[in-house]
Design an enzyme around this catalytic site. Structure first.
Site, PDB file in Angstrom:
ATOM      1  N   LYS A   1     -13.512  -1.178   5.528  1.00  0.00           N
ATOM      2  CA  LYS A   1     -13.905  -1.823   4.666  1.00  0.00           C
ATOM      3  C   LYS A   1     -14.851  -2.770   5.300  1.00  0.00           C
ATOM      4  CE  LYS A   1      -9.763  -0.207   4.165  1.00  0.00           C
ATOM      5  NZ  LYS A   1      -8.744  -0.111   3.389  1.00  0.00           N
TER       6      LYS A   1
ATOM      7  N   TRP B   1       0.582  -1.704   0.253  1.00  0.00           N
ATOM      8  CA  TRP B   1       0.024   0.307   0.200  1.00  0.00           C
ATOM      9  C   TRP B   1       0.670   1.521   0.578  1.00  0.00           C
ATOM     10  CZ3 TRP B   1      -1.812   2.316   4.750  1.00  0.00           C
ATOM     11  CH2 TRP B   1      -2.817   3.632   4.503  1.00  0.00           C
TER      12      TRP B   1
ATOM     13  N   ASP C   1      -0.174  -5.363   8.999  1.00  0.00           N
ATOM     14  CA  ASP C   1      -1.790  -4.991   8.901  1.00  0.00           C
ATOM     15  C   ASP C   1      -3.243  -5.296   8.460  1.00  0.00           C
ATOM     16  OD1 ASP C   1      -3.439  -2.091   8.311  1.00  0.00           O
ATOM     17  OD2 ASP C   1      -1.917  -1.961   6.590  1.00  0.00           O
TER      18      ASP C   1
HETATM   19  N1  KET Z   1      -3.678  -0.939   5.301  1.00  0.00           N
HETATM   20  C1  KET Z   1      -3.994  -1.217   4.672  1.00  0.00           C
HETATM   21  C2  KET Z   1      -2.926  -2.477   3.711  1.00  0.00           C
HETATM   22  C3  KET Z   1      -4.672  -0.138   3.727  1.00  0.00           C
HETATM   23  O1  KET Z   1      -5.372  -0.685   2.236  1.00  0.00           O
HETATM   24  C4  KET Z   1      -5.484   0.809   4.071  1.00  0.00           C
HETATM   25  C5  KET Z   1      -6.756   1.002   3.077  1.00  0.00           C
HETATM   26  C6  KET Z   1      -5.071   0.864   4.739  1.00  0.00           C
HETATM   27  C7  KET Z   1      -4.275   0.133   5.700  1.00  0.00           C
HETATM   28  C8  KET Z   1      -5.977   2.295   5.798  1.00  0.00           C
HETATM   29  O2  KET Z   1      -7.060   1.744   6.410  1.00  0.00           O
HETATM   30  P1  KET Z   1      -7.501   2.613   6.928  1.00  0.00           P
HETATM   31  O3  KET Z   1      -8.731   1.888   7.889  1.00  0.00           O
HETATM   32  O4  KET Z   1      -8.755   3.569   6.005  1.00  0.00           O
HETATM   33  O5  KET Z   1      -6.811   4.044   7.971  1.00  0.00           O
HETATM   34  N2  KET Z   1      -6.372   0.761   1.867  1.00  0.00           N
HETATM   35  C9  KET Z   1      -7.376   1.356   0.602  1.00  0.00           C
HETATM   36  C10 KET Z   1      -7.716   2.953   1.174  1.00  0.00           C
HETATM   37  C11 KET Z   1      -7.054   4.457   1.614  1.00  0.00           C
HETATM   38  O6  KET Z   1      -5.772   4.189   0.451  1.00  0.00           O
HETATM   39  O7  KET Z   1      -6.802   5.450   2.041  1.00  0.00           O
HETATM   40  C12 KET Z   1      -6.644   1.956  -0.597  1.00  0.00           C
HETATM   41  O8  KET Z   1      -5.783   1.526  -0.988  1.00  0.00           O
HETATM   42  O9  KET Z   1      -7.759   2.462  -1.534  1.00  0.00           O
END
Ligand code: KET
Length: 411
Positions: A258, A141, A222
């Site tokens: 998600k 990511w 993660d």
């Molecule tokens: N870790 C990973 C692997 C991940 O893909 C994301 C979010 C996060 C942590 C962060 O999640 P959050 O709970 O929203 O803080 N990924 C998606 C959303 C983004 O980039 O904000 C994405 O890859 O599209």
């Protein structure tokens, strides 16, 4: 700049600031929103969409909202709700019957979603192991390196993906684990790897865990997509459970953005498994101190929603079902997209669309092909070719397949 020069130019404070580069993921959303074409598709951000392409409010969330409606939480201290959330979140990650959950050896804290949990841990890591780097899978990511770099932690990568097979490069991964300096931090995606959709098998996780022991590496998981790989929350935590069984200390960032569709509420959990309860108290107090200086407490509404869903058996059972429905819809779209491309007699092999798991398909499309999808077909995705399969629906999948075929057929 000297003070006197500053004084002479009182409007010059930010003269040296140039625009930051756009985030590769949020930049795609912005471009999509600005497009007025009715056929546009957003395969950018990894957030769940229903078969109409709309964001979903899960029924379990609606039920939890009803349960907490009118409750006196606007000004209350988030600590009690936070503890409930932590207690339930760690059961999801480590297993509801895991000893560590009962023994008080987990230092857990509610966090600002997955990003906030990672940021907290990065800060904690730098405080107590300032020299140790963190290794990320290549690719990962794109925000991972930003988060740890901002915390002044040296950032490295380990090999993960094999572009030809569009699968795991297990041998290279093991080499990099072996060759990293002893006692390094490694960030691992326990399921539904972002962006590749490629996960190690249980057997491979066992080998990885064994090698981590040999090298005394620290595994930081993660967990942003629990439930999306297999549709089963426990199955998707198998990597964590394997490391747990092997006696590692573990760090874990969990996001409910998600799998509960709560992206906007920023609810997550950071847990650090410690050697004993005394150490857990110390670690937790340090994490609390870091959070206190950064943002004090997280907002309480989302915390209440998640802790209600996880602690009320009926609402939890409904959530478990809804996770399965989301995972199945994505799986269905993978099959349909692959079939559609095969029916078009695409010269390329699209097996990986159904072999990869979770929210994303790492399509193999080049940056130029992605640019054509955007320009000619109004289909938006990151330039690394990652497609968020949640954006694919029954009504747009054939348009998507035709467009992909069009940009790849002569390559
Ligand atoms: N870790 C990973 C692997 C991940 O893909 C994301 C979010 C996060 C942590 C962060 O999640 P959050 O709970 O929203 O803080 N990924 C998606 C959303 C983004 O980039 O904000 C994405 O890859 O599209």
């Amino acid at each position: 700049m000297s003070t006197s020069t500053k004084a002479l130019n009182r409007l010059g404070w930010w003269d040296r600031v140039s625009p930051a580069s756009k985030d590769p993921i949020t930049g795609v959303t912005e471009a999509f929103l600005a497009d007025t074409n009715p056929h546009k598709i957003n395969l950018g951000v990894g957030a769940y969409r229903d078969d109409e392409g709309k964001p979903v409010v899960l029924q379990c969330v609606r039920n939890a909202e009803a349960k907490i409606a009118g409750c006196d939480f606007m000004e209350s201290n988030a600590t009690a709700v936070g503890s409930k959330l932590v207690e339930e979140s760690v059961k999801l990650a480590y297993g509801k019957d895991a000893n560590v959950v009962k023994e008080g050896t987990l230092a857990g804290l509610q966090a600002l979603s997955g990003t906030g949990a990672c940021r907290l841990f990065a800060e904690f890591q730098r405080r107590f192991h300032p020299e140790s780097p963190i290794y990320f899978p290549d690719p990962t990511w794109p925000n991972h390196p930003n988060i740890w770099r901002d915390a002044q932690v040296p950032v490295r990568t380990f090999q993960y993906y094999h572009p030809v097979s569009k699968g795991l490069n297990f041998a290279a991964l093991m080499d990099d684990i072996k060759n990293a300096p002893d006692a390094s931090f490694f960030l691992l995606h326990p399921c539904a790897h972002n962006p590749t959709g490629v996960d190690p098998t249980a057997e491979q996780w066992r080998e990885i865990s064994y090698q981590f022991k040999v090298k005394s590496h620290f595994p930081f998981f993660d967990v942003a997509y629990q439930g999306f790989a297999s549709g089963d929350l426990d199955m998707d935590a198998q990597a964590i459970r394997i490391f747990l069984e092997d006696g590692h200390l573990i760090g874990c960032a969990q996001s409910f953005a998600k799998n509960m569709g709560l992206y906007g509420h920023r609810v997550g959990c950071l847990s650090v498994l410690c050697a004993d309860a005394k150490q857990a108290v110390a670690v937790k107090s340090q994490l609390q101190q870091i959070a206190r200086a950064m943002y004090s407490n997280p907002p309480i509404h989302g915390l209440l929603l998640v802790s209600t869903i996880l602690s009320d058996p009926e609402t939890k059972a409904l959530w478990v079902k809804e996770v399965k429905v989301m995972a199945n819809r994505i799986q269905q779209m993978r099959s349909t997209l692959r079939e559609s491309l095969e029916k078009l007699a695409s010269p390329l092999n699209w097996e990986h669309i159904t072999k990869q798991v979770g929210m994303f398909c790492f399509s193999g499309l080049t940056a130029d092909q992605v640019d054509r999808l955007v320009r000619e077909f109004h289909i938006y995705l990151t330039r690394d070719g990652r497609m968020s399969m949640a954006g694919v629906t029954t009504s747009n999948v054939s348009y998507l397949a035709n467009a992909i075929h069009e940009v790849t057929r002569y390559n």
